[in-house]
Design a protein around this motif. Structure first.
Motif, PDB file in Angstrom:
ATOM      1  N   MET A  89       0.824  -1.200   0.000  1.00 27.88           N
ATOM      2  CA  MET A  89       0.000   0.000   0.000  1.00 27.88           C
ATOM      3  C   MET A  89       0.862   1.257   0.000  1.00 27.88           C
ATOM      4  SD  MET A  89      -2.984  -1.374  -0.041  1.00 27.88           S
ATOM      5  CE  MET A  89      -4.081   0.003   0.277  1.00 27.88           C
ATOM      6  N   THR A  90       1.935   1.226   0.768  1.00 27.50           N
ATOM      7  CA  THR A  90       2.846   2.367   0.816  1.00 27.50           C
ATOM      8  C   THR A  90       3.501   2.598  -0.539  1.00 27.50           C
ATOM      9  OG1 THR A  90       3.297   1.914   3.152  1.00 27.50           O
ATOM     10  CG2 THR A  90       4.846   3.343   1.996  1.00 27.50           C
ATOM     11  N   LEU A  91       3.924   1.510  -1.169  1.00 29.47           N
ATOM     12  CA  LEU A  91       4.561   1.609  -2.485  1.00 29.47           C
ATOM     13  C   LEU A  91       3.583   2.172  -3.515  1.00 29.47           C
ATOM     14  CD1 LEU A  91       7.073   0.924  -4.225  1.00 29.47           C
ATOM     15  CD2 LEU A  91       6.038  -1.323  -4.637  1.00 29.47           C
ATOM     16  N   VAL A  92       2.369   1.682  -3.511  1.00 30.52           N
ATOM     17  CA  VAL A  92       1.368   2.150  -4.463  1.00 30.52           C
ATOM     18  C   VAL A  92       1.066   3.630  -4.253  1.00 30.52           C
ATOM     19  CG1 VAL A  92      -1.066   1.946  -5.100  1.00 30.52           C
ATOM     20  CG2 VAL A  92       0.333  -0.116  -4.845  1.00 30.52           C
ATOM     21  N   GLN A  93       0.909   4.030  -2.989  1.00 27.31           N
ATOM     22  CA  GLN A  93       0.581   5.425  -2.684  1.00 27.31           C
ATOM     23  C   GLN A  93       1.717   6.379  -3.037  1.00 27.31           C
ATOM     24  OE1 GLN A  93      -2.071   7.001  -1.652  1.00 27.31           O
ATOM     25  NE2 GLN A  93      -3.469   5.471  -0.832  1.00 27.31           N
ATOM     26  N   SER A  94       2.943   5.937  -2.847  1.00 24.93           N
ATOM     27  CA  SER A  94       4.088   6.846  -3.009  1.00 24.93           C
ATOM     28  C   SER A  94       4.662   6.849  -4.425  1.00 24.93           C
ATOM     29  CB  SER A  94       5.194   6.482  -2.008  1.00 24.93           C
ATOM     30  OG  SER A  94       5.657   5.160  -2.228  1.00 24.93           O
ATOM     31  N   GLU A 381     -11.738 -19.439  11.418  1.00 23.99           N
ATOM     32  CA  GLU A 381     -12.943 -18.720  11.825  1.00 23.99           C
ATOM     33  C   GLU A 381     -13.663 -18.047  10.661  1.00 23.99           C
ATOM     34  OE1 GLU A 381     -14.246 -18.676  14.871  1.00 23.99           O
ATOM     35  OE2 GLU A 381     -12.671 -20.014  15.581  1.00 23.99           O
ATOM     36  N   VAL A 382     -12.913 -17.587   9.667  1.00 25.43           N
ATOM     37  CA  VAL A 382     -13.505 -16.875   8.529  1.00 25.43           C
ATOM     38  C   VAL A 382     -12.888 -17.403   7.236  1.00 25.43           C
ATOM     39  CG1 VAL A 382     -13.897 -14.781   9.896  1.00 25.43           C
ATOM     40  CG2 VAL A 382     -11.767 -15.016   8.578  1.00 25.43           C
ATOM     41  N   SER A 383     -13.484 -17.052   6.125  1.00 25.01           N
ATOM     42  CA  SER A 383     -12.952 -17.462   4.830  1.00 25.01           C
ATOM     43  C   SER A 383     -11.642 -16.737   4.543  1.00 25.01           C
ATOM     44  CB  SER A 383     -13.958 -17.150   3.722  1.00 25.01           C
ATOM     45  OG  SER A 383     -14.085 -15.740   3.541  1.00 25.01           O
ATOM     46  N   LEU A 384     -10.870 -17.305   3.621  1.00 23.55           N
ATOM     47  CA  LEU A 384      -9.640 -16.642   3.194  1.00 23.55           C
ATOM     48  C   LEU A 384      -9.958 -15.275   2.613  1.00 23.55           C
ATOM     49  CD1 LEU A 384      -6.598 -16.600   2.594  1.00 23.55           C
ATOM     50  CD2 LEU A 384      -7.085 -17.851   0.471  1.00 23.55           C
ATOM     51  N   GLY A 385     -11.076 -15.175   1.897  1.00 24.04           N
ATOM     52  CA  GLY A 385     -11.458 -13.887   1.324  1.00 24.04           C
ATOM     53  C   GLY A 385     -11.695 -12.827   2.373  1.00 24.04           C
ATOM     54  N   ILE A 386     -12.420 -13.166   3.441  1.00 26.03           N
ATOM     55  CA  ILE A 386     -12.675 -12.200   4.510  1.00 26.03           C
ATOM     56  C   ILE A 386     -11.371 -11.806   5.194  1.00 26.03           C
ATOM     57  CG2 ILE A 386     -13.716 -11.926   6.804  1.00 26.03           C
ATOM     58  CD1 ILE A 386     -16.123 -13.470   5.798  1.00 26.03           C
ATOM     59  N   ALA A 387     -10.509 -12.777   5.438  1.00 21.83           N
ATOM     60  CA  ALA A 387      -9.221 -12.471   6.068  1.00 21.83           C
ATOM     61  C   ALA A 387      -8.406 -11.528   5.190  1.00 21.83           C
ATOM     62  CB  ALA A 387      -8.457 -13.760   6.336  1.00 21.83           C
ATOM     63  N   LYS A 388      -8.444 -11.727   3.876  1.00 23.05           N
ATOM     64  CA  LYS A 388      -7.734 -10.829   2.961  1.00 23.05           C
ATOM     65  C   LYS A 388      -8.320  -9.419   3.026  1.00 23.05           C
ATOM     66  CE  LYS A 388      -6.285 -14.049  -0.706  1.00 23.05           C
ATOM     67  NZ  LYS A 388      -6.531 -14.381  -2.137  1.00 23.05           N
ATOM     68  N   VAL A 389      -9.655  -9.332   3.079  1.00 20.93           N
ATOM     69  CA  VAL A 389     -10.310  -8.024   3.190  1.00 20.93           C
ATOM     70  C   VAL A 389      -9.780  -7.286   4.407  1.00 20.93           C
ATOM     71  CG1 VAL A 389     -12.499  -6.875   3.718  1.00 20.93           C
ATOM     72  CG2 VAL A 389     -12.420  -8.625   1.941  1.00 20.93           C
ATOM     73  N   TRP A 390      -9.699  -7.967   5.528  1.00 18.39           N
ATOM     74  CA  TRP A 390      -9.219  -7.331   6.753  1.00 18.39           C
ATOM     75  C   TRP A 390      -7.776  -6.876   6.623  1.00 18.39           C
ATOM     76  CZ3 TRP A 390     -11.036  -6.250  11.732  1.00 18.39           C
ATOM     77  CH2 TRP A 390     -12.421  -6.387  11.871  1.00 18.39           C
ATOM     78  N   GLY A 391      -6.931  -7.725   6.067  1.00 21.39           N
ATOM     79  CA  GLY A 391      -5.531  -7.335   5.909  1.00 21.39           C
ATOM     80  C   GLY A 391      -5.396  -6.110   5.035  1.00 21.39           C
ATOM     81  N   LEU A 392      -6.130  -6.088   3.924  1.00 21.66           N
ATOM     82  CA  LEU A 392      -6.037  -4.983   2.978  1.00 21.66           C
ATOM     83  C   LEU A 392      -6.608  -3.700   3.557  1.00 21.66           C
ATOM     84  CD1 LEU A 392      -5.149  -4.481   0.028  1.00 21.66           C
ATOM     85  CD2 LEU A 392      -7.504  -4.938  -0.663  1.00 21.66           C
ATOM     86  N   TYR A 393      -7.780  -3.789   4.177  1.00 19.47           N
ATOM     87  CA  TYR A 393      -8.422  -2.560   4.655  1.00 19.47           C
ATOM     88  C   TYR A 393      -7.693  -1.965   5.859  1.00 19.47           C
ATOM     89  CZ  TYR A 393     -11.296  -2.403   8.957  1.00 19.47           C
ATOM     90  OH  TYR A 393     -11.740  -2.275  10.245  1.00 19.47           O
ATOM     91  N   MET A 394      -7.155  -2.807   6.750  1.00 18.50           N
ATOM     92  CA  MET A 394      -6.431  -2.257   7.898  1.00 18.50           C
ATOM     93  C   MET A 394      -5.116  -1.611   7.469  1.00 18.50           C
ATOM     94  SD  MET A 394      -7.146  -4.727  11.181  1.00 18.50           S
ATOM     95  CE  MET A 394      -6.249  -6.146  10.575  1.00 18.50           C
ATOM     96  N   ALA A 395      -4.410  -2.228   6.529  1.00 16.63           N
ATOM     97  CA  ALA A 395      -3.159  -1.629   6.045  1.00 16.63           C
ATOM     98  C   ALA A 395      -3.434  -0.311   5.326  1.00 16.63           C
ATOM     99  CB  ALA A 395      -2.441  -2.608   5.117  1.00 16.63           C
ATOM    100  N   GLY A 396      -4.474  -0.296   4.488  1.00 12.84           N
ATOM    101  CA  GLY A 396      -4.809   0.933   3.780  1.00 12.84           C
ATOM    102  C   GLY A 396      -5.288   2.030   4.711  1.00 12.84           C
ATOM    103  N   SER A 397      -6.063   1.664   5.730  1.00 10.91           N
ATOM    104  CA  SER A 397      -6.549   2.660   6.689  1.00 10.91           C
ATOM    105  C   SER A 397      -5.403   3.236   7.504  1.00 10.91           C
ATOM    106  CB  SER A 397      -7.587   2.024   7.613  1.00 10.91           C
ATOM    107  OG  SER A 397      -8.718   1.601   6.891  1.00 10.91           O
ATOM    108  N   ARG A 398      -4.483   2.372   7.909  1.00  9.98           N
ATOM    109  CA  ARG A 398      -3.316   2.862   8.651  1.00  9.98           C
ATOM    110  C   ARG A 398      -2.578   3.922   7.840  1.00  9.98           C
ATOM    111  NH1 ARG A 398       2.171  -0.744   9.718  1.00  9.98           N
ATOM    112  NH2 ARG A 398       3.520   1.009  10.310  1.00  9.98           N
TER     113      ARG A 398
END
Length: 432
Positions: A89-94, A381-398
């Motif tokens: 995310m940092t690389l894409v933004q910068s 506990e959750v699907s791989l897709g949901i886990a990916k959503v969390w990883g992506l959205y938390m990194a982008g929000s940070r």
């Protein structure tokens, strides 16, 4: 240089993507047609595996198309953690800068990639309905539609949230007393700061709206002797919170109800806390929101509103397409000035405003680390897709908090009596 087939009018996938890069490819890109672009020694490789992934990217350019392809497994990222793709995310933004091609070049790119890929494939099952489809479910921010939106994000798995959030089970911005404080210490400090700002003491009555897993009501009851009522639209949160209250022996002071805050009939509370709810209620509903909560307070009662804010009023209050479809359906943000004005216009005199934006970046960093450390268990506990959503959205929000694209404000108001007495000390007494 772009890889081009013998037909000079036809580009490979990598060649077409590279044509859109104004300053070149900042990472290695590889596609299922065998083409590639970007530095061979790049630390990060983005790999497009399927034609469906290409169709996702072509039919929803930007964060939604990328998110769909990534969540569905059609777009792979090598060199970063799925749980914490912050470096990407940092690389894409910068470094990633897209150019707008002219009509002729755009037509060549589209033809090269295939006109058939302009038909949108079905989205991944983790995706929520688009806004226009949600109209069928009811008016935006009606009780029924809000309940569905909250269910989409929060009724996932309490165990999953335990793994990500840690023992505090607190899904809101922490307050770090020092840079080396732990996430748990920072969440304790957040709740304690809110209690101090609200001037809570033994015997006071607190209403906490959008209470999550009951962290605020449990803290206020345990450490300040407050009789606290929390309400949440998530049934799983309410069940977890009530069990935690029982386990802590706080039944005589704290209660969490599965309910819409608009259904609270009690009044004359000494304080109201709203921590992370306002993002879900809609900007046009701010007047009703503050008027209702002001009506639950006694004269001299205080309200603390803690929520994510927009940087300025020129930006749309609506969330981006990826966040709206995958994370917070119907979520909206406003600048802090809009919040202050709404409070003032509806019976609450604003006495203190604090921006703790940097603290949310640190909070998200902690949650991302938790997800990374507990990745295997989280996938139980959750699907791989949901886990990916969390990883992506938390990194982008940070990254968004770090770059001052969004903020986090605490706004303290008081219900002033007809004689003008605000029942407030001359100077703040809550410290840092």
């Amino acid at each position: 240089m772009s890889i081009i087939t013998r037909d000079t009018d036809t580009l490979t996938i990598a060649g077409a993507v590279e044509r859109l890069m104004r300053d070149g490819m900042p990472f290695r890109f590889e596609a299922y047609d065998g083409s590639s672009a970007g530095p061979e020694d790049a630390d990060i490789t983005v790999r497009l595996r399927t034609e469906r992934g290409l169709a996702y990217l072509m039919t929803a350019p930007g964060d939604l198309g990328f998110g769909r392809a990534f969540v569905a497994g059609d777009l792979e990222i090598e060199g970063v953690s799925l749980a914490n793709p912050y470096d990407l995310m940092t690389l894409v933004q910068s470094r990633l800068r897209l150019k707008v091609p002219g009509p002729a070049e755009l037509l060549q790119i589209v033809r090269s990639l295939g006109l058939s890929n302009l038909k949108p494939p079905p989205p991944p099952p983790e995706e929520h309905l688009p806004r226009w489809r949600r109209v069928v479910e009811g008016m935006r921010h009606s009780k029924a539609r809000d309940a569905e939106a909250i269910h989409h994000h929060y009724d996932v798995s309490n165990r999953f949230y335990e793994l990500v959030l840690g023992p505090s089970m607190t899904y809101t911005c922490a307050v770090f007393p020092t840079e080396d404080a732990t996430l748990e210490q920072a969440q304790f400090e957040k709740y304690d700061l809110v209690c101090r700002k609200l001037g809570l003491g033994p015997g006071d009555r607190l209403l906490d709206v959008g209470c999550g897993w009951g962290g605020m009501v449990r803290h206020a009851a345990e450490h300040y002797g407050v009789k606290a009522l929390g309400v949440t639209l998530s049934e799983q949160q309410a069940q977890w919170a009530q069990q935690a209250i029982k386990d802590q022996g706080l039944d005589h002071l704290a209660e969490v109800q599965f309910s819409d805050y608009r259904d609270v009939s009690e009044s004359d509370f000494d304080a109201v806390s709203s921590i992370g709810l306002m993002e879900h209620i809609g900007v046009r509903n701010y007047p009703d929101y503050f008027a209702f909560l002001q009506g639950r307070l006694r004269v001299g009662g205080r309200m603390l509103n803690h929520c994510i804010t927009r940087r300025d009023g020129s930006l749309s209050p609506k969330a981006g397409a990826f966040i709206d479809r995958y994370v917070f359906p119907d979520g909206e943000l406003a600048p802090v000035g809009t919040i202050v004005s709404a409070m003032h216009d509806h019976g609450l005199e604003v006495r203190h405003v604090e921006d703790i934006r940097e603290h949310y970046a640190l909070t998200l960093q902690g949650w991302s680390q938790n997800l990374e450390e507990h990745w295997d268990e989280a996938l139980g506990e959750v699907s791989l897709g949901i886990a990916k959503v969390w990883g992506l959205y938390m990194a982008g929000s940070r990254l968004a908090f770090e770059r001052n694209e969004i903020g986090l404000h605490q706004v303290l108001g008081v219900k002033v009596g007809p004689d003008g007495d605000a029942h407030m000390p001359l100077r703040p007494t809550w410290g840092s």
